[in-house]
Design a protein around this motif. Sequence first.
Motif, PDB file in Angstrom:
ATOM      1  N   ILE A 323      56.728  88.225  -0.133  1.00 20.87           N
ATOM      2  CA  ILE A 323      55.313  88.177  -0.031  1.00 20.87           C
ATOM      3  C   ILE A 323      54.588  87.355  -0.880  1.00 20.87           C
ATOM      4  O   ILE A 323      54.961  87.129  -1.219  1.00 20.87           O
ATOM      5  CB  ILE A 323      54.164  89.651   0.286  1.00 20.87           C
ATOM      6  N   LEU A 324      54.714  86.201  -0.654  1.00 15.89           N
ATOM      7  CA  LEU A 324      53.861  84.950  -1.688  1.00 15.89           C
ATOM      8  C   LEU A 324      53.065  84.894  -1.468  1.00 15.89           C
ATOM      9  O   LEU A 324      52.051  84.690  -0.153  1.00 15.89           O
ATOM     10  CB  LEU A 324      55.022  83.866  -1.045  1.00 15.89           C
ATOM     11  N   PRO A 325      51.709  84.251  -2.863  1.00 10.93           N
ATOM     12  CA  PRO A 325      50.696  83.614  -3.023  1.00 10.93           C
ATOM     13  C   PRO A 325      51.047  82.339  -2.306  1.00 10.93           C
ATOM     14  O   PRO A 325      51.381  81.872  -3.385  1.00 10.93           O
ATOM     15  CB  PRO A 325      50.164  84.215  -4.180  1.00 10.93           C
ATOM     16  N   LEU A 326      49.550  81.946  -1.505  1.00  6.17           N
ATOM     17  CA  LEU A 326      49.523  80.717  -2.122  1.00  6.17           C
ATOM     18  C   LEU A 326      49.007  80.310  -3.517  1.00  6.17           C
ATOM     19  O   LEU A 326      48.515  81.026  -4.471  1.00  6.17           O
ATOM     20  CB  LEU A 326      47.449  80.514  -1.661  1.00  6.17           C
ATOM     21  N   ARG A 327      49.173  79.576  -4.287  1.00  6.47           N
ATOM     22  CA  ARG A 327      49.721  78.713  -5.447  1.00  6.47           C
ATOM     23  C   ARG A 327      48.542  79.016  -6.431  1.00  6.47           C
ATOM     24  O   ARG A 327      47.266  78.547  -5.750  1.00  6.47           O
ATOM     25  CB  ARG A 327      50.351  77.845  -5.650  1.00  6.47           C
ATOM     26  N   GLY A 328      48.506  80.024  -6.733  1.00  8.04           N
ATOM     27  CA  GLY A 328      47.313  79.892  -8.038  1.00  8.04           C
ATOM     28  C   GLY A 328      46.131  80.987  -7.206  1.00  8.04           C
ATOM     29  O   GLY A 328      44.755  80.981  -7.663  1.00  8.04           O
ATOM     30  N   ARG A 329      46.700  82.003  -6.467  1.00  7.07           N
ATOM     31  CA  ARG A 329      45.455  82.441  -5.515  1.00  7.07           C
ATOM     32  C   ARG A 329      46.398  83.741  -5.183  1.00  7.07           C
ATOM     33  O   ARG A 329      45.691  85.219  -4.476  1.00  7.07           O
ATOM     34  CB  ARG A 329      45.744  81.982  -4.026  1.00  7.07           C
ATOM     35  N   GLY A 330      47.280  84.786  -6.341  1.00  8.40           N
ATOM     36  CA  GLY A 330      47.159  86.446  -5.877  1.00  8.40           C
ATOM     37  C   GLY A 330      46.801  87.334  -6.303  1.00  8.40           C
ATOM     38  O   GLY A 330      45.659  86.425  -7.206  1.00  8.40           O
ATOM     39  N   PHE A 331      46.151  87.778  -6.877  1.00  7.73           N
ATOM     40  CA  PHE A 331      45.169  89.016  -6.005  1.00  7.73           C
ATOM     41  C   PHE A 331      44.756  88.911  -7.642  1.00  7.73           C
ATOM     42  O   PHE A 331      45.350  89.535  -8.539  1.00  7.73           O
ATOM     43  CB  PHE A 331      45.962  90.855  -6.650  1.00  7.73           C
ATOM     44  N   GLY A 332      43.627  88.233  -8.044  1.00  7.05           N
ATOM     45  CA  GLY A 332      42.646  88.429  -9.175  1.00  7.05           C
ATOM     46  C   GLY A 332      41.037  88.789  -9.184  1.00  7.05           C
ATOM     47  O   GLY A 332      40.990  89.192  -8.230  1.00  7.05           O
ATOM     48  N   HIS A 333      40.805  89.216 -10.393  1.00  5.52           N
ATOM     49  CA  HIS A 333      39.425  89.737  -9.869  1.00  5.52           C
ATOM     50  C   HIS A 333      38.511  88.641 -11.060  1.00  5.52           C
ATOM     51  O   HIS A 333      38.696  88.401 -12.098  1.00  5.52           O
ATOM     52  CB  HIS A 333      38.331  90.986 -10.689  1.00  5.52           C
ATOM     53  N   THR A 334      37.085  88.855  -9.884  1.00  8.09           N
ATOM     54  CA  THR A 334      36.022  87.460 -10.498  1.00  8.09           C
ATOM     55  C   THR A 334      35.118  88.149 -10.589  1.00  8.09           C
ATOM     56  O   THR A 334      34.310  88.668 -10.218  1.00  8.09           O
ATOM     57  CB  THR A 334      35.888  86.581 -10.192  1.00  8.09           C
ATOM     58  N   TYR A 335      34.148  88.024 -12.219  1.00  9.22           N
ATOM     59  CA  TYR A 335      32.995  89.188 -12.394  1.00  9.22           C
ATOM     60  C   TYR A 335      31.655  88.132 -12.298  1.00  9.22           C
ATOM     61  O   TYR A 335      31.934  86.704 -12.414  1.00  9.22           O
ATOM     62  CB  TYR A 335      32.909  89.385 -14.276  1.00  9.22           C
ATOM     63  N   LEU A 336      30.766  88.042 -11.582  1.00  6.81           N
ATOM     64  CA  LEU A 336      30.187  87.203 -10.769  1.00  6.81           C
ATOM     65  C   LEU A 336      28.274  87.542 -11.718  1.00  6.81           C
ATOM     66  O   LEU A 336      27.701  87.222 -11.758  1.00  6.81           O
ATOM     67  CB  LEU A 336      29.721  87.336  -9.681  1.00  6.81           C
ATOM     68  N   GLY A 337      28.564  88.658 -12.353  1.00  5.72           N
ATOM     69  CA  GLY A 337      27.066  88.782 -12.911  1.00  5.72           C
ATOM     70  C   GLY A 337      26.258  89.652 -12.955  1.00  5.72           C
ATOM     71  O   GLY A 337      26.462  90.200 -11.542  1.00  5.72           O
ATOM     72  N   LYS A 338      25.263  89.628 -12.687  1.00  2.00           N
ATOM     73  CA  LYS A 338      23.931  89.984 -12.316  1.00  2.00           C
ATOM     74  C   LYS A 338      23.349  89.405 -11.298  1.00  2.00           C
ATOM     75  O   LYS A 338      23.215  87.736 -11.354  1.00  2.00           O
ATOM     76  CB  LYS A 338      23.228  90.231 -13.445  1.00  2.00           C
ATOM     77  N   LYS A 339      23.227  90.012 -10.133  1.00  2.00           N
ATOM     78  CA  LYS A 339      22.197  89.579  -9.258  1.00  2.00           C
ATOM     79  C   LYS A 339      21.177  90.672  -8.563  1.00  2.00           C
ATOM     80  O   LYS A 339      22.107  91.422  -7.986  1.00  2.00           O
ATOM     81  CB  LYS A 339      23.210  89.113  -7.584  1.00  2.00           C
ATOM     82  N   GLY A 340      20.083  90.123  -8.730  1.00  2.00           N
ATOM     83  CA  GLY A 340      18.962  91.101  -8.960  1.00  2.00           C
ATOM     84  C   GLY A 340      19.286  92.038  -9.800  1.00  2.00           C
ATOM     85  O   GLY A 340      19.117  92.520 -10.666  1.00  2.00           O
ATOM     86  N   GLY A 345      31.204  91.555  -8.477  1.00  2.00           N
ATOM     87  CA  GLY A 345      32.284  90.491  -9.065  1.00  2.00           C
ATOM     88  C   GLY A 345      33.099  90.921  -8.159  1.00  2.00           C
ATOM     89  O   GLY A 345      32.810  91.512  -6.650  1.00  2.00           O
ATOM     90  N   GLN A 346      34.091  89.790  -6.993  1.00  2.00           N
ATOM     91  CA  GLN A 346      35.151  89.796  -6.432  1.00  2.00           C
ATOM     92  C   GLN A 346      36.210  90.519  -6.745  1.00  2.00           C
ATOM     93  O   GLN A 346      36.607  89.750  -7.758  1.00  2.00           O
ATOM     94  CB  GLN A 346      34.766  88.781  -6.021  1.00  2.00           C
ATOM     95  N   VAL A 347      36.768  90.522  -5.665  1.00  2.00           N
ATOM     96  CA  VAL A 347      38.327  90.425  -6.228  1.00  2.00           C
ATOM     97  C   VAL A 347      39.459  90.418  -4.487  1.00  2.00           C
ATOM     98  O   VAL A 347      38.597  90.242  -3.393  1.00  2.00           O
ATOM     99  CB  VAL A 347      38.777  91.875  -5.515  1.00  2.00           C
ATOM    100  N   LEU A 348      40.095  89.037  -4.540  1.00  2.00           N
ATOM    101  CA  LEU A 348      40.594  87.869  -3.872  1.00  2.00           C
ATOM    102  C   LEU A 348      42.102  87.984  -3.668  1.00  2.00           C
ATOM    103  O   LEU A 348      42.665  87.428  -4.852  1.00  2.00           O
ATOM    104  CB  LEU A 348      39.391  87.024  -3.698  1.00  2.00           C
ATOM    105  N   GLY A 349      42.711  87.290  -3.119  1.00  2.00           N
ATOM    106  CA  GLY A 349      44.155  87.006  -2.863  1.00  2.00           C
ATOM    107  C   GLY A 349      44.240  86.772  -2.010  1.00  2.00           C
ATOM    108  O   GLY A 349      43.973  87.095  -0.791  1.00  2.00           O
TER     109      GLY A 349
END
Length: 368
Positions: A323-340, A345-349
Amino acid sequence: MPRIYTSELIGVRQDVVDEILLLNPYQIPIISALGLGGSNDTDVAISTKHEWFEDQLFDTKAVVTTAVAATDTQIVVASLEPFRSNLVIKHNDELMLVTAVDTTTNKITVTRGLSSTTPGAIAAGDILEAMFVYGVEGSDARDGRYKARVPVSNITQIFDDTVDITGTAEAVQQYGMDDLYESEKQKKQLELALQLEKAIISGLPFNDGNTRMMRGIRNFIQTNVVDAGGADLSLDMINDLAQSIYQVGGFKDGGNYTVMVGAHQKRVISNLLSDKLLLQRTDDVRGNTVKTIVTDFGEFDITLDINLNPDELIITDVNRMRILPLRGRGFGHTYLGKKGDSTQGQVLGEYTFEFKQEKAHGRLKGLK
């Protein structure tokens, strides 16, 4: 303990691969066995199309397409790949010497009854097997042959989801939960890991440019596929499938083979030898389970995977899968902050699946 997300973390990607690998291995057995790659520069995909090359030896057997008599010296075969001039071939107990190969008619010319063997009639459908070159002392170097490596590929697939917690949900006390946002993030990670596990098994290739789906194990295995026709699983079926893998060289490098089944076939396997158990009078434990199955071609651990069809069994080599991630695109979480009135936040791999030498794997389908 609650994890604090501040405005400084908005847009910052945090790796969560280690958290995913701590999930229950019974839920994601393939991911647990293979890991999620990305440990070094050779353990990643560098393009949305991931390609590798596989070496193959020349075929050593070919099917006769037209019957010939014991005196005939020309034989039509389905494939000329195994044959070359000055090659000794075998049919039953007869040895023959190939003297010419005609690529126009798929016909080989042979000297019959080599080394005092007895020529015999050859029926359509019979097999001719290449044995060895006919070496002559002092001869010139024979013409060389080259078989190009075969390119095989898969594509990357994006797995993503959004954590979205309303202000009210954050304000309301959650029983037994210190941090609702972190709890929801963990659930999203599990859901995406389960989706990746399903894609590894059942994925079908699709690519329209921006949307991509990877090939999975079931789609990769093409050679050793046996339809049981609704019959009950038996040890002979498993042995026959292992033999098919053996005959194409699947076990020549040892490998790390496992038998993958769903819940139904796991119970069938556990019951296959239930009448062979010997219990002592003082033994007050009943029931049996099978964790390893012994065949004539090796011992295979049994992997229970809920994502397999209830009518199938797969024998696969863990050492030939990655199983191989696209370079720099392994599962990660990005906090997006307040929206309204929500915190997001987003979890993506983005991952692909490497499956080498499909002939070294096998699948039973259509089991009862």
